[in-house]
Design a protein around this motif. Structure first.
Motif, PDB file in Angstrom:
ATOM      1  N   TYR A  74       0.845  -1.201   0.000  1.00  0.00           N
ATOM      2  CA  TYR A  74       0.000   0.000   0.000  1.00  0.00           C
ATOM      3  C   TYR A  74       0.879   1.249   0.000  1.00  0.00           C
ATOM      4  CZ  TYR A  74      -3.577   3.343   1.491  1.00  0.00           C
ATOM      5  OH  TYR A  74      -4.407   4.425   1.568  1.00  0.00           O
ATOM      6  N   PHE A  86      -3.449  -4.411  -4.179  1.00  0.00           N
ATOM      7  CA  PHE A  86      -4.861  -4.028  -4.243  1.00  0.00           C
ATOM      8  C   PHE A  86      -5.408  -4.033  -5.661  1.00  0.00           C
ATOM      9  CE2 PHE A  86      -8.625  -1.395  -3.760  1.00  0.00           C
ATOM     10  CZ  PHE A  86      -9.157  -1.929  -2.595  1.00  0.00           C
ATOM     11  N   TRP A 123      -4.876  -0.407   5.050  1.00  0.00           N
ATOM     12  CA  TRP A 123      -5.517  -0.431   3.739  1.00  0.00           C
ATOM     13  C   TRP A 123      -6.927   0.163   3.834  1.00  0.00           C
ATOM     14  CZ3 TRP A 123      -3.433  -2.578  -0.832  1.00  0.00           C
ATOM     15  CH2 TRP A 123      -2.205  -3.224  -0.682  1.00  0.00           C
ATOM     16  N   ARG A 167     -11.891   0.540   7.745  1.00  0.00           N
ATOM     17  CA  ARG A 167     -11.273   0.197   6.449  1.00  0.00           C
ATOM     18  C   ARG A 167     -12.231   0.491   5.302  1.00  0.00           C
ATOM     19  NH1 ARG A 167      -7.094   1.281   7.749  1.00  0.00           N
ATOM     20  NH2 ARG A 167      -8.122   1.880   9.679  1.00  0.00           N
TER      21      ARG A 167
END
Length: 615
Positions: free
Chosen positions: A277, A542, A558, A589
Protein backbone atom coordinates in the motif's frame (compact mmCIF):
# COMPACT_ATOMS: atom_id res chain seq x y z
CA UNK A 1 32.05 -11.00 -21.87
CA UNK A 2 29.36 -10.91 -19.19
CA UNK A 3 27.31 -7.77 -18.63
CA UNK A 4 28.07 -6.18 -15.25
CA UNK A 5 25.54 -4.00 -13.36
CA UNK A 6 26.68 -1.40 -12.55
CA UNK A 7 29.81 -1.40 -14.72
CA UNK A 8 33.12 -2.12 -13.01
CA UNK A 9 34.38 1.47 -13.33
CA UNK A 10 31.31 2.67 -11.43
CA UNK A 11 31.70 -0.11 -8.87
CA UNK A 12 35.29 1.01 -8.15
CA UNK A 13 34.04 4.51 -7.23
CA UNK A 14 31.13 3.50 -4.97
CA UNK A 15 30.86 5.03 -1.50
CA UNK A 16 31.53 1.55 -0.14
CA UNK A 17 34.02 0.13 -2.68
CA UNK A 18 34.29 -3.60 -3.39
CA UNK A 19 36.69 -5.72 -1.38
CA UNK A 20 39.73 -7.20 -3.06
CA UNK A 21 37.95 -10.54 -3.34
CA UNK A 22 34.74 -9.06 -4.77
CA UNK A 23 36.65 -7.09 -7.40
CA UNK A 24 38.70 -10.09 -8.49
CA UNK A 25 35.59 -12.29 -8.74
CA UNK A 26 33.79 -9.61 -10.79
CA UNK A 27 36.71 -9.34 -13.19
CA UNK A 28 36.97 -13.11 -13.57
CA UNK A 29 33.23 -13.50 -14.15
CA UNK A 30 33.27 -10.72 -16.73
CA UNK A 31 36.14 -12.43 -18.54
CA UNK A 32 34.97 -16.06 -18.23
CA UNK A 33 31.24 -15.65 -18.98
CA UNK A 34 29.64 -14.86 -22.31
CA UNK A 35 27.30 -11.91 -22.85
CA UNK A 36 24.35 -14.24 -22.19
CA UNK A 37 25.12 -13.77 -18.49
CA UNK A 38 24.14 -10.80 -16.34
CA UNK A 39 26.23 -10.07 -13.24
CA UNK A 40 24.77 -7.85 -10.50
CA UNK A 41 27.00 -6.38 -7.79
CA UNK A 42 25.45 -6.01 -4.34
CA UNK A 43 21.82 -5.68 -5.46
CA UNK A 44 19.52 -4.49 -2.68
CA UNK A 45 16.55 -6.87 -2.71
CA UNK A 46 14.02 -5.89 -0.06
CA UNK A 47 16.90 -5.46 2.37
CA UNK A 48 18.84 -8.56 1.34
CA UNK A 49 22.27 -7.55 0.11
CA UNK A 50 24.07 -10.50 -1.55
CA UNK A 51 27.56 -9.72 -2.85
CA UNK A 52 27.12 -10.89 -6.44
CA UNK A 53 24.22 -12.45 -8.35
CA UNK A 54 24.68 -14.06 -11.77
CA UNK A 55 21.61 -14.60 -13.94
CA UNK A 56 21.19 -16.18 -17.35
CA UNK A 57 17.97 -15.88 -19.31
CA UNK A 58 16.41 -19.35 -19.75
CA UNK A 59 19.11 -20.62 -17.41
CA UNK A 60 18.87 -19.66 -13.74
CA UNK A 61 20.58 -17.87 -10.87
CA UNK A 62 23.84 -18.19 -8.93
CA UNK A 63 24.31 -16.22 -5.70
CA UNK A 64 27.94 -15.58 -4.70
CA UNK A 65 28.92 -14.67 -1.16
CA UNK A 66 32.50 -13.36 -1.01
CA UNK A 67 34.59 -13.44 2.16
CA UNK A 68 38.03 -11.82 2.44
CA UNK A 69 38.45 -13.66 5.72
CA UNK A 70 41.51 -15.30 7.21
CA UNK A 71 40.01 -18.60 8.33
CA UNK A 72 42.69 -18.87 11.03
CA UNK A 73 40.65 -16.27 12.95
CA UNK A 74 37.56 -18.52 13.11
CA UNK A 75 36.52 -21.92 14.40
CA UNK A 76 33.53 -24.25 14.13
CA UNK A 77 32.21 -26.03 17.21
CA UNK A 78 30.83 -29.56 17.46
CA UNK A 79 27.34 -28.27 16.54
CA UNK A 80 28.66 -26.67 13.31
CA UNK A 81 28.26 -23.15 14.74
CA UNK A 82 30.84 -20.57 13.62
CA UNK A 83 32.77 -18.40 16.08
CA UNK A 84 35.30 -15.60 15.99
CA UNK A 85 38.35 -16.71 17.97
CA UNK A 86 39.19 -13.24 19.26
CA UNK A 87 36.18 -12.98 21.56
CA UNK A 88 34.32 -16.28 21.05
CA UNK A 89 31.42 -14.37 19.50
CA UNK A 90 29.08 -16.62 17.55
CA UNK A 91 28.49 -15.53 13.96
CA UNK A 92 26.32 -16.75 11.15
CA UNK A 93 28.30 -18.92 8.76
CA UNK A 94 28.73 -17.58 5.19
CA UNK A 95 27.16 -20.84 4.01
CA UNK A 96 23.99 -20.20 6.02
CA UNK A 97 24.08 -16.57 4.93
CA UNK A 98 24.01 -17.35 1.21
CA UNK A 99 21.38 -20.07 1.79
CA UNK A 100 19.18 -17.45 3.48
CA UNK A 101 19.47 -15.22 0.42
CA UNK A 102 18.29 -18.12 -1.72
CA UNK A 103 15.43 -19.00 0.65
CA UNK A 104 14.23 -15.39 0.66
CA UNK A 105 14.15 -15.28 -3.13
CA UNK A 106 11.81 -18.29 -3.04
CA UNK A 107 9.83 -17.66 0.14
CA UNK A 108 9.39 -13.89 -0.23
CA UNK A 109 10.80 -11.85 -3.06
CA UNK A 110 9.73 -13.54 -6.29
CA UNK A 111 5.96 -13.74 -6.66
CA UNK A 112 4.53 -17.28 -7.11
CA UNK A 113 7.96 -18.94 -6.81
CA UNK A 114 7.05 -20.57 -3.49
CA UNK A 115 3.90 -22.01 -5.08
CA UNK A 116 5.91 -23.24 -8.06
CA UNK A 117 8.46 -24.94 -5.80
CA UNK A 118 5.72 -26.54 -3.69
CA UNK A 119 4.23 -28.14 -6.81
CA UNK A 120 7.54 -28.90 -8.52
CA UNK A 121 10.70 -29.40 -6.43
CA UNK A 122 12.96 -28.72 -9.44
CA UNK A 123 12.25 -24.99 -9.17
CA UNK A 124 14.49 -25.07 -6.10
CA UNK A 125 17.44 -25.97 -8.35
CA UNK A 126 17.08 -22.77 -10.40
CA UNK A 127 18.90 -20.83 -7.66
CA UNK A 128 22.37 -21.97 -6.68
CA UNK A 129 24.74 -20.88 -3.91
CA UNK A 130 28.51 -20.27 -3.98
CA UNK A 131 30.84 -19.02 -1.25
CA UNK A 132 34.23 -17.70 -2.40
CA UNK A 133 36.94 -17.43 0.27
CA UNK A 134 39.47 -15.03 -1.24
CA UNK A 135 42.27 -15.68 1.28
CA UNK A 136 42.07 -19.46 1.43
CA UNK A 137 42.93 -22.36 -0.84
CA UNK A 138 40.48 -25.08 -1.74
CA UNK A 139 42.15 -27.57 0.63
CA UNK A 140 42.23 -25.05 3.46
CA UNK A 141 38.48 -24.43 3.06
CA UNK A 142 37.57 -28.11 2.99
CA UNK A 143 39.74 -28.90 6.01
CA UNK A 144 38.26 -25.99 7.95
CA UNK A 145 34.65 -26.84 7.15
CA UNK A 146 34.79 -30.65 7.26
CA UNK A 147 37.48 -31.39 9.83
CA UNK A 148 36.07 -33.25 12.82
CA UNK A 149 32.75 -34.05 11.11
CA UNK A 150 32.55 -37.64 9.94
CA UNK A 151 30.09 -38.02 7.02
CA UNK A 152 28.34 -41.04 8.53
CA UNK A 153 27.77 -39.25 11.85
CA UNK A 154 26.84 -35.82 10.39
CA UNK A 155 24.55 -36.66 7.50
CA UNK A 156 22.43 -33.52 7.80
CA UNK A 157 25.53 -31.34 7.78
CA UNK A 158 26.93 -33.00 4.66
CA UNK A 159 23.55 -32.80 2.94
CA UNK A 160 23.60 -29.05 3.64
CA UNK A 161 27.16 -28.75 2.24
CA UNK A 162 26.19 -30.72 -0.87
CA UNK A 163 24.12 -27.82 -2.21
CA UNK A 164 26.70 -25.06 -1.67
CA UNK A 165 29.76 -24.69 -3.87
CA UNK A 166 32.96 -23.57 -2.15
CA UNK A 167 35.67 -21.74 -4.09
CA UNK A 168 39.20 -20.88 -2.98
CA UNK A 169 41.73 -18.50 -4.46
CA UNK A 170 43.42 -21.39 -6.31
CA UNK A 171 40.16 -22.61 -7.90
CA UNK A 172 38.90 -19.31 -9.26
CA UNK A 173 39.71 -20.15 -12.85
CA UNK A 174 37.83 -20.70 -16.08
CA UNK A 175 37.76 -24.50 -15.84
CA UNK A 176 36.13 -24.40 -12.40
CA UNK A 177 33.65 -21.70 -13.42
CA UNK A 178 32.71 -23.76 -16.49
CA UNK A 179 32.25 -26.80 -14.25
CA UNK A 180 30.07 -24.71 -11.93
CA UNK A 181 27.86 -23.63 -14.85
CA UNK A 182 27.58 -27.23 -16.00
CA UNK A 183 26.81 -28.56 -12.52
CA UNK A 184 24.14 -25.90 -11.92
CA UNK A 185 22.84 -26.34 -15.50
CA UNK A 186 23.03 -22.62 -16.24
CA UNK A 187 24.79 -23.54 -19.49
CA UNK A 188 21.67 -25.41 -20.64
CA UNK A 189 18.18 -24.10 -21.50
CA UNK A 190 15.61 -24.44 -18.71
CA UNK A 191 11.91 -24.48 -19.47
CA UNK A 192 11.26 -23.64 -15.80
CA UNK A 193 13.21 -20.38 -15.93
CA UNK A 194 10.87 -18.89 -18.50
CA UNK A 195 10.46 -15.28 -19.64
CA UNK A 196 7.96 -14.45 -16.90
CA UNK A 197 10.20 -15.72 -14.10
CA UNK A 198 13.27 -14.09 -15.62
CA UNK A 199 11.53 -10.69 -15.70
CA UNK A 200 10.43 -11.07 -12.07
CA UNK A 201 14.04 -11.57 -11.01
CA UNK A 202 15.17 -8.76 -13.29
CA UNK A 203 12.76 -6.34 -11.67
CA UNK A 204 14.35 -6.94 -8.27
CA UNK A 205 17.95 -7.09 -9.46
CA UNK A 206 17.62 -3.97 -11.62
CA UNK A 207 14.71 -1.90 -10.19
CA UNK A 208 12.82 0.32 -12.64
CA UNK A 209 12.87 4.10 -12.90
CA UNK A 210 9.74 5.98 -11.84
CA UNK A 211 8.91 8.84 -14.19
CA UNK A 212 7.14 11.99 -13.06
CA UNK A 213 4.23 11.40 -15.44
CA UNK A 214 3.49 8.04 -13.75
CA UNK A 215 2.34 9.90 -10.62
CA UNK A 216 -0.90 11.71 -9.89
CA UNK A 217 -1.74 15.34 -9.33
CA UNK A 218 -2.36 15.34 -5.58
CA UNK A 219 -3.75 18.39 -3.79
CA UNK A 220 -2.42 18.41 -0.23
CA UNK A 221 -4.21 20.22 2.58
CA UNK A 222 -2.53 23.05 4.47
CA UNK A 223 -1.73 20.65 7.33
CA UNK A 224 -0.36 17.99 4.96
CA UNK A 225 1.79 20.54 3.11
CA UNK A 226 3.47 21.43 6.38
CA UNK A 227 4.12 17.78 7.25
CA UNK A 228 5.57 16.66 3.88
CA UNK A 229 8.61 18.94 4.22
CA UNK A 230 11.85 17.01 4.67
CA UNK A 231 14.74 18.35 6.73
CA UNK A 232 18.04 17.08 8.11
CA UNK A 233 18.01 15.72 11.66
CA UNK A 234 14.33 16.46 12.24
CA UNK A 235 12.48 14.05 14.56
CA UNK A 236 8.73 14.09 14.67
CA UNK A 237 5.68 12.17 15.92
CA UNK A 238 2.57 12.53 13.76
CA UNK A 239 -0.82 11.30 14.93
CA UNK A 240 -3.87 11.03 12.74
CA UNK A 241 -7.23 9.29 12.66
CA UNK A 242 -8.15 6.61 10.15
CA UNK A 243 -8.46 8.11 6.67
CA UNK A 244 -6.73 11.40 7.45
CA UNK A 245 -3.93 10.86 4.92
CA UNK A 246 -1.05 9.74 7.15
CA UNK A 247 0.29 7.41 4.47
CA UNK A 248 -0.18 10.10 1.82
CA UNK A 249 2.04 12.39 3.91
CA UNK A 250 4.57 9.63 4.57
CA UNK A 251 4.89 8.82 0.86
CA UNK A 252 5.44 12.40 -0.28
CA UNK A 253 7.79 13.13 2.61
CA UNK A 254 9.82 10.00 1.80
CA UNK A 255 10.21 11.10 -1.81
CA UNK A 256 11.18 14.59 -0.66
CA UNK A 257 13.74 13.05 1.71
CA UNK A 258 15.25 11.10 -1.17
CA UNK A 259 15.39 14.23 -3.33
CA UNK A 260 17.11 16.07 -0.48
CA UNK A 261 19.66 13.33 0.30
CA UNK A 262 19.95 11.41 -2.99
CA UNK A 263 20.24 8.38 -0.74
CA UNK A 264 18.35 5.31 0.47
CA UNK A 265 15.16 5.84 2.49
CA UNK A 266 13.99 3.30 5.08
CA UNK A 267 10.23 2.90 5.54
CA UNK A 268 9.04 0.44 8.19
CA UNK A 269 5.64 -0.96 9.10
CA UNK A 270 4.52 -3.71 11.45
CA UNK A 271 2.05 -5.27 9.05
CA UNK A 272 3.99 -6.89 6.19
CA UNK A 273 1.19 -6.53 3.62
CA UNK A 274 1.04 -2.76 4.23
CA UNK A 275 4.36 -2.31 2.41
CA UNK A 276 2.55 -2.67 -0.91
CA UNK A 277 0.00 0.00 0.00
CA UNK A 278 2.87 2.37 0.84
CA UNK A 279 4.54 1.41 -2.44
CA UNK A 280 1.37 2.40 -4.32
CA UNK A 281 1.19 5.74 -2.49
CA UNK A 282 4.84 6.49 -3.36
CA UNK A 283 4.06 5.53 -6.94
CA UNK A 284 1.36 8.25 -6.93
CA UNK A 285 3.94 10.97 -6.18
CA UNK A 286 4.77 13.00 -9.30
CA UNK A 287 8.56 12.90 -9.18
CA UNK A 288 11.44 11.17 -10.95
CA UNK A 289 13.31 8.53 -8.92
CA UNK A 290 14.73 5.01 -8.97
CA UNK A 291 12.70 2.52 -6.98
CA UNK A 292 15.79 0.88 -5.46
CA UNK A 293 16.24 3.91 -3.17
CA UNK A 294 13.08 3.05 -1.21
CA UNK A 295 13.38 0.13 1.19
CA UNK A 296 9.87 -0.67 2.42
CA UNK A 297 9.33 -3.60 4.78
CA UNK A 298 8.09 -4.57 8.23
CA UNK A 299 10.22 -4.53 11.37
CA UNK A 300 10.81 -8.27 11.71
CA UNK A 301 11.82 -8.75 8.08
CA UNK A 302 14.11 -5.71 8.31
CA UNK A 303 15.75 -7.11 11.43
CA UNK A 304 16.30 -10.53 9.86
CA UNK A 305 17.80 -9.17 6.65
CA UNK A 306 20.15 -6.85 8.54
CA UNK A 307 21.25 -9.71 10.80
CA UNK A 308 21.89 -11.96 7.80
CA UNK A 309 23.76 -9.23 5.90
CA UNK A 310 26.12 -8.87 8.88
CA UNK A 311 26.55 -12.60 9.64
CA UNK A 312 24.56 -12.48 12.88
CA UNK A 313 22.61 -15.57 13.92
CA UNK A 314 18.98 -15.49 15.07
CA UNK A 315 17.76 -18.62 16.85
CA UNK A 316 14.83 -17.28 18.87
CA UNK A 317 12.55 -14.27 19.24
CA UNK A 318 14.78 -12.72 21.91
CA UNK A 319 17.16 -10.88 19.52
CA UNK A 320 14.33 -8.81 18.04
CA UNK A 321 14.03 -6.93 21.35
CA UNK A 322 17.72 -7.01 22.33
CA UNK A 323 18.85 -3.38 22.13
CA UNK A 324 22.51 -4.48 21.96
CA UNK A 325 22.11 -7.15 19.28
CA UNK A 326 24.00 -5.28 16.54
CA UNK A 327 26.76 -3.99 18.86
CA UNK A 328 29.50 -6.24 17.44
CA UNK A 329 28.90 -4.99 13.88
CA UNK A 330 27.84 -1.40 14.57
CA UNK A 331 30.86 0.03 12.74
CA UNK A 332 29.84 -1.83 9.57
CA UNK A 333 26.29 -0.44 9.55
CA UNK A 334 25.64 2.59 7.39
CA UNK A 335 22.95 4.77 9.06
CA UNK A 336 20.02 5.91 6.95
CA UNK A 337 19.58 9.61 6.25
CA UNK A 338 15.81 9.29 6.63
CA UNK A 339 13.66 6.74 8.47
CA UNK A 340 9.85 6.67 8.49
CA UNK A 341 7.73 4.31 10.59
CA UNK A 342 4.04 3.80 9.89
CA UNK A 343 1.55 2.33 12.41
CA UNK A 344 4.09 3.01 15.16
CA UNK A 345 1.54 2.16 17.88
CA UNK A 346 2.21 -1.50 16.96
CA UNK A 347 5.89 -1.20 17.87
CA UNK A 348 7.56 -2.24 21.09
CA UNK A 349 9.72 0.50 22.58
CA UNK A 350 12.81 -1.71 22.36
CA UNK A 351 12.38 -2.01 18.58
CA UNK A 352 12.42 1.76 18.22
CA UNK A 353 15.53 1.95 20.40
CA UNK A 354 17.30 -0.62 18.18
CA UNK A 355 16.41 1.27 14.99
CA UNK A 356 17.54 4.57 16.50
CA UNK A 357 20.74 3.20 18.02
CA UNK A 358 22.11 1.36 14.98
CA UNK A 359 20.37 2.69 11.88
CA UNK A 360 20.20 6.45 12.48
CA UNK A 361 22.61 9.20 13.49
CA UNK A 362 22.05 12.79 14.69
CA UNK A 363 21.52 13.94 11.09
CA UNK A 364 18.87 11.32 10.33
CA UNK A 365 15.37 12.55 9.65
CA UNK A 366 13.24 10.27 11.85
CA UNK A 367 9.44 10.49 11.63
CA UNK A 368 6.82 8.14 13.09
CA UNK A 369 3.10 7.96 12.32
CA UNK A 370 0.45 6.42 14.56
CA UNK A 371 -3.07 6.17 15.93
CA UNK A 372 -3.50 4.56 19.35
CA UNK A 373 -7.14 3.67 18.60
CA UNK A 374 -5.70 1.01 16.29
CA UNK A 375 -3.49 -0.38 19.06
CA UNK A 376 -4.56 -3.94 18.27
CA UNK A 377 -1.50 -5.49 19.96
CA UNK A 378 -2.24 -3.69 23.24
CA UNK A 379 1.13 -1.94 23.54
CA UNK A 380 1.57 0.16 26.72
CA UNK A 381 0.74 3.87 26.51
CA UNK A 382 2.17 6.87 28.33
CA UNK A 383 0.41 9.08 30.88
CA UNK A 384 -1.29 10.99 28.06
CA UNK A 385 -2.76 7.73 26.72
CA UNK A 386 -0.47 7.94 23.68
CA UNK A 387 2.11 5.50 22.24
CA UNK A 388 5.46 5.53 24.05
CA UNK A 389 8.20 6.79 21.71
CA UNK A 390 11.33 7.25 23.83
CA UNK A 391 13.61 8.13 20.94
CA UNK A 392 11.46 10.99 19.60
CA UNK A 393 10.94 13.69 22.20
CA UNK A 394 8.26 16.37 22.24
CA UNK A 395 4.53 16.39 21.66
CA UNK A 396 2.62 14.57 18.97
CA UNK A 397 1.55 16.63 15.97
CA UNK A 398 -2.23 16.24 15.87
CA UNK A 399 -3.08 18.47 12.93
CA UNK A 400 -4.31 15.54 10.80
CA UNK A 401 -7.81 15.49 12.30
CA UNK A 402 -9.82 15.52 9.09
CA UNK A 403 -10.85 12.26 7.47
CA UNK A 404 -11.54 11.96 3.76
CA UNK A 405 -11.50 8.17 3.55
CA UNK A 406 -15.09 7.27 4.16
CA UNK A 407 -18.59 8.61 3.67
CA UNK A 408 -20.00 10.68 6.51
CA UNK A 409 -22.26 7.90 7.78
CA UNK A 410 -19.31 5.53 8.26
CA UNK A 411 -17.38 8.38 9.87
CA UNK A 412 -20.17 9.09 12.34
CA UNK A 413 -20.39 5.39 13.23
CA UNK A 414 -16.61 5.30 13.88
CA UNK A 415 -16.81 8.35 16.16
CA UNK A 416 -19.74 6.87 18.09
CA UNK A 417 -17.72 3.69 18.51
CA UNK A 418 -14.83 5.72 19.95
CA UNK A 419 -17.08 7.45 22.48
CA UNK A 420 -18.75 4.20 23.52
CA UNK A 421 -15.73 1.96 23.86
CA UNK A 422 -12.64 4.19 24.09
CA UNK A 423 -13.64 7.06 26.38
CA UNK A 424 -11.93 5.50 29.43
CA UNK A 425 -8.99 4.05 27.55
CA UNK A 426 -7.91 6.78 25.10
CA UNK A 427 -8.49 10.43 24.38
CA UNK A 428 -11.49 10.51 22.05
CA UNK A 429 -10.70 12.29 18.78
CA UNK A 430 -12.22 15.61 17.87
CA UNK A 431 -12.71 14.73 14.23
CA UNK A 432 -14.04 16.50 11.18
CA UNK A 433 -15.49 14.15 8.57
CA UNK A 434 -15.33 16.14 5.34
CA UNK A 435 -17.64 15.58 2.43
CA UNK A 436 -15.78 13.73 -0.31
CA UNK A 437 -17.18 14.48 -3.78
CA UNK A 438 -15.33 11.48 -5.17
CA UNK A 439 -17.45 9.03 -3.14
CA UNK A 440 -20.43 10.91 -1.69
CA UNK A 441 -22.45 10.86 -4.92
CA UNK A 442 -22.24 7.04 -5.08
CA UNK A 443 -24.92 4.74 -3.70
CA UNK A 444 -23.88 4.03 -0.12
CA UNK A 445 -25.10 1.99 2.80
CA UNK A 446 -24.27 0.58 6.20
CA UNK A 447 -25.99 -2.65 7.12
CA UNK A 448 -25.82 -4.83 10.19
CA UNK A 449 -26.69 -8.53 10.39
CA UNK A 450 -26.77 -10.43 13.66
CA UNK A 451 -27.13 -14.15 14.24
CA UNK A 452 -27.13 -15.50 17.80
CA UNK A 453 -26.11 -18.89 16.42
CA UNK A 454 -23.24 -19.93 14.20
CA UNK A 455 -23.91 -19.46 10.50
CA UNK A 456 -21.87 -21.50 8.08
CA UNK A 457 -19.81 -19.83 5.32
CA UNK A 458 -22.14 -21.47 2.79
CA UNK A 459 -25.20 -19.73 4.29
CA UNK A 460 -23.28 -16.45 4.48
CA UNK A 461 -22.34 -16.86 0.80
CA UNK A 462 -26.01 -16.70 -0.19
CA UNK A 463 -26.48 -13.40 1.65
CA UNK A 464 -23.19 -12.07 0.30
CA UNK A 465 -24.20 -12.89 -3.30
CA UNK A 466 -27.55 -11.18 -2.82
CA UNK A 467 -25.92 -8.00 -1.47
CA UNK A 468 -23.29 -7.60 -4.20
CA UNK A 469 -25.95 -8.11 -6.85
CA UNK A 470 -28.39 -5.69 -5.19
CA UNK A 471 -25.78 -2.92 -4.98
CA UNK A 472 -24.00 -3.88 -8.20
CA UNK A 473 -20.62 -4.11 -6.45
CA UNK A 474 -17.68 -5.21 -8.58
CA UNK A 475 -15.38 -7.88 -7.04
CA UNK A 476 -12.39 -5.52 -7.26
CA UNK A 477 -14.17 -3.15 -4.84
CA UNK A 478 -14.85 -5.79 -2.18
CA UNK A 479 -12.88 -6.57 0.96
CA UNK A 480 -13.85 -9.33 3.40
CA UNK A 481 -12.27 -9.18 6.86
CA UNK A 482 -12.34 -11.10 10.10
CA UNK A 483 -10.15 -11.31 13.18
CA UNK A 484 -9.17 -14.89 12.39
CA UNK A 485 -8.34 -16.88 9.25
CA UNK A 486 -10.47 -20.03 9.60
CA UNK A 487 -13.89 -18.66 8.63
CA UNK A 488 -12.78 -16.45 5.74
CA UNK A 489 -10.43 -19.14 4.41
CA UNK A 490 -13.43 -21.43 3.93
CA UNK A 491 -15.46 -18.53 2.54
CA UNK A 492 -12.67 -17.78 0.05
CA UNK A 493 -12.94 -21.35 -1.24
CA UNK A 494 -16.70 -20.94 -1.76
CA UNK A 495 -16.24 -17.68 -3.70
CA UNK A 496 -13.81 -19.38 -6.06
CA UNK A 497 -15.75 -22.62 -6.45
CA UNK A 498 -19.40 -21.47 -6.35
CA UNK A 499 -19.18 -17.95 -7.75
CA UNK A 500 -16.25 -18.74 -10.08
CA UNK A 501 -14.45 -15.57 -9.05
CA UNK A 502 -10.74 -15.11 -8.44
CA UNK A 503 -9.58 -13.80 -5.09
CA UNK A 504 -6.56 -12.21 -3.42
CA UNK A 505 -5.80 -13.35 0.14
CA UNK A 506 -3.21 -12.94 2.89
CA UNK A 507 -3.44 -16.63 3.83
CA UNK A 508 -3.34 -20.12 2.33
CA UNK A 509 -6.26 -21.63 0.42
CA UNK A 510 -8.67 -24.00 2.16
CA UNK A 511 -7.69 -26.76 -0.28
CA UNK A 512 -3.98 -26.39 0.44
CA UNK A 513 -4.63 -26.14 4.19
CA UNK A 514 -6.40 -29.51 4.15
CA UNK A 515 -3.50 -31.07 2.24
CA UNK A 516 -0.98 -29.66 4.71
CA UNK A 517 -2.93 -31.01 7.71
CA UNK A 518 -2.65 -34.51 6.25
CA UNK A 519 1.13 -34.20 5.89
CA UNK A 520 2.18 -32.04 8.85
CA UNK A 521 1.23 -31.40 12.45
CA UNK A 522 2.20 -29.38 15.49
CA UNK A 523 5.06 -26.94 15.20
CA UNK A 524 5.98 -28.04 11.68
CA UNK A 525 2.48 -27.17 10.44
CA UNK A 526 2.61 -23.80 12.23
CA UNK A 527 5.97 -22.93 10.66
CA UNK A 528 4.79 -23.98 7.20
CA UNK A 529 1.64 -21.87 7.48
CA UNK A 530 3.69 -18.92 8.73
CA UNK A 531 5.97 -19.14 5.67
CA UNK A 532 3.01 -19.32 3.28
CA UNK A 533 1.21 -16.40 4.94
CA UNK A 534 4.33 -14.23 4.93
CA UNK A 535 4.66 -14.88 1.20
CA UNK A 536 0.99 -14.10 0.58
CA UNK A 537 1.20 -10.85 2.56
CA UNK A 538 4.40 -9.89 0.79
CA UNK A 539 2.62 -10.07 -2.57
CA UNK A 540 -0.78 -8.76 -1.48
CA UNK A 541 -1.65 -5.98 -3.92
CA UNK A 542 -4.86 -4.03 -4.24
CA UNK A 543 -5.14 -3.38 -7.97
CA UNK A 544 -5.73 -6.98 -8.99
CA UNK A 545 -9.38 -6.70 -10.07
CA UNK A 546 -10.37 -9.39 -7.57
CA UNK A 547 -12.08 -9.73 -4.19
CA UNK A 548 -9.68 -9.30 -1.23
CA UNK A 549 -9.89 -11.48 1.90
CA UNK A 550 -7.72 -10.83 4.92
CA UNK A 551 -7.52 -10.72 8.67
CA UNK A 552 -8.00 -7.26 10.18
CA UNK A 553 -4.38 -7.42 11.36
CA UNK A 554 -3.05 -7.81 7.83
CA UNK A 555 -5.46 -5.24 6.33
CA UNK A 556 -4.62 -2.51 8.81
CA UNK A 557 -3.61 0.60 6.88
CA UNK A 558 -5.52 -0.43 3.74
CA UNK A 559 -8.96 0.75 2.61
CA UNK A 560 -11.66 -0.67 0.33
CA UNK A 561 -14.83 0.64 -1.33
CA UNK A 562 -17.19 -2.03 0.06
CA UNK A 563 -16.31 -3.94 3.21
CA UNK A 564 -17.85 -7.11 4.62
CA UNK A 565 -16.65 -7.32 8.21
CA UNK A 566 -17.29 -10.59 10.06
CA UNK A 567 -17.31 -10.42 13.85
CA UNK A 568 -17.06 -13.88 15.35
CA UNK A 569 -18.02 -15.07 18.82
CA UNK A 570 -14.97 -15.57 21.03
CA UNK A 571 -16.76 -16.08 24.36
CA UNK A 572 -15.69 -19.72 24.54
CA UNK A 573 -12.02 -19.00 23.84
CA UNK A 574 -9.30 -18.69 26.46
CA UNK A 575 -8.63 -15.09 25.45
CA UNK A 576 -10.55 -12.41 23.63
CA UNK A 577 -9.39 -11.93 20.06
CA UNK A 578 -12.13 -9.54 18.90
CA UNK A 579 -11.01 -6.51 20.89
CA UNK A 580 -12.43 -2.98 20.61
CA UNK A 581 -9.30 -1.95 18.71
CA UNK A 582 -9.78 -4.79 16.22
CA UNK A 583 -13.42 -3.84 15.61
CA UNK A 584 -12.62 -0.12 15.27
CA UNK A 585 -9.77 -0.87 12.86
CA UNK A 586 -12.07 -3.16 10.89
CA UNK A 587 -14.97 -0.75 10.37
CA UNK A 588 -12.64 2.13 9.45
CA UNK A 589 -11.27 0.20 6.45
CA UNK A 590 -14.55 0.85 4.55
CA UNK A 591 -14.92 3.87 2.25
CA UNK A 592 -18.48 3.71 0.89
CA UNK A 593 -20.36 0.55 1.91
CA UNK A 594 -20.05 -1.29 5.20
CA UNK A 595 -21.72 -4.64 5.90
CA UNK A 596 -21.18 -5.96 9.43
CA UNK A 597 -21.96 -9.62 10.05
CA UNK A 598 -21.99 -10.46 13.76
CA UNK A 599 -21.99 -14.18 14.48
CA UNK A 600 -23.04 -14.46 18.12
CA UNK A 601 -20.76 -11.80 19.64
CA UNK A 602 -23.04 -10.13 22.21
CA UNK A 603 -20.43 -7.59 23.34
CA UNK A 604 -20.95 -5.38 20.27
CA UNK A 605 -24.50 -6.33 19.33
CA UNK A 606 -26.35 -3.58 21.22
CA UNK A 607 -24.04 -0.87 19.89
CA UNK A 608 -24.47 -1.80 16.23
CA UNK A 609 -28.18 -2.56 16.60
CA UNK A 610 -28.80 0.90 18.08
CA UNK A 611 -26.55 2.82 15.70
CA UNK A 612 -27.27 1.26 12.31
CA UNK A 613 -30.71 1.95 10.93
CA UNK A 614 -31.43 -1.35 9.19
CA UNK A 615 -31.21 -3.27 12.50
Amino acid sequence: MARIYPDIDTIRTLHQPPTEGELLLLERLKSFLSDDYEVYFQPLINGDNPDIVVMKKQGGIIIFEVKDWDLNNYYIDENTNWYLKQNDNQIKSPLSQVKTYKDNFIDLHIENLLDYKTKNKYYNALINCVVYFHKATDNKIKNFIQSGFAPDENKNYYTFLKYITLLGNDTLNKDNIDQLLNRTRLDKPSYLFDESLYLKFKRYLLPPYHKLEEGKEIIYSKEQNELIKSDVGLRRKIKGIAGCGKTLVLAKRAVNAHKRTNDNILILTFNLSLKNYIHDRINDVRENYYWNYFYITNYHQFFKTQANNHNLEIKSLAPFSNINFFESVKHNIKPYKAVFIDEVQDYQTSWLEIITKYFTNPDTEFVVFGDEKQNIYNRPLDNNKEPIIKTVLGNWNKSLNTSRRFTSNIGRLAMKFQKTFFSKKYTVDDVLILANPEIDFLQQTIQYYYSPEYISPQIFLNRYSSIVQQYNIHPSDVGILSARVDYIREFDSLIRQNLKEKTETTFESEEYYKELKKEKAGNILVKTLDKIRRNKKFHFWFKTGTTKLSTVHSFKGWEVQSLFYIIENDSTDDSEFTTEEIVYTGITRARINLFIINIGNTKYHEFFKNNIENS
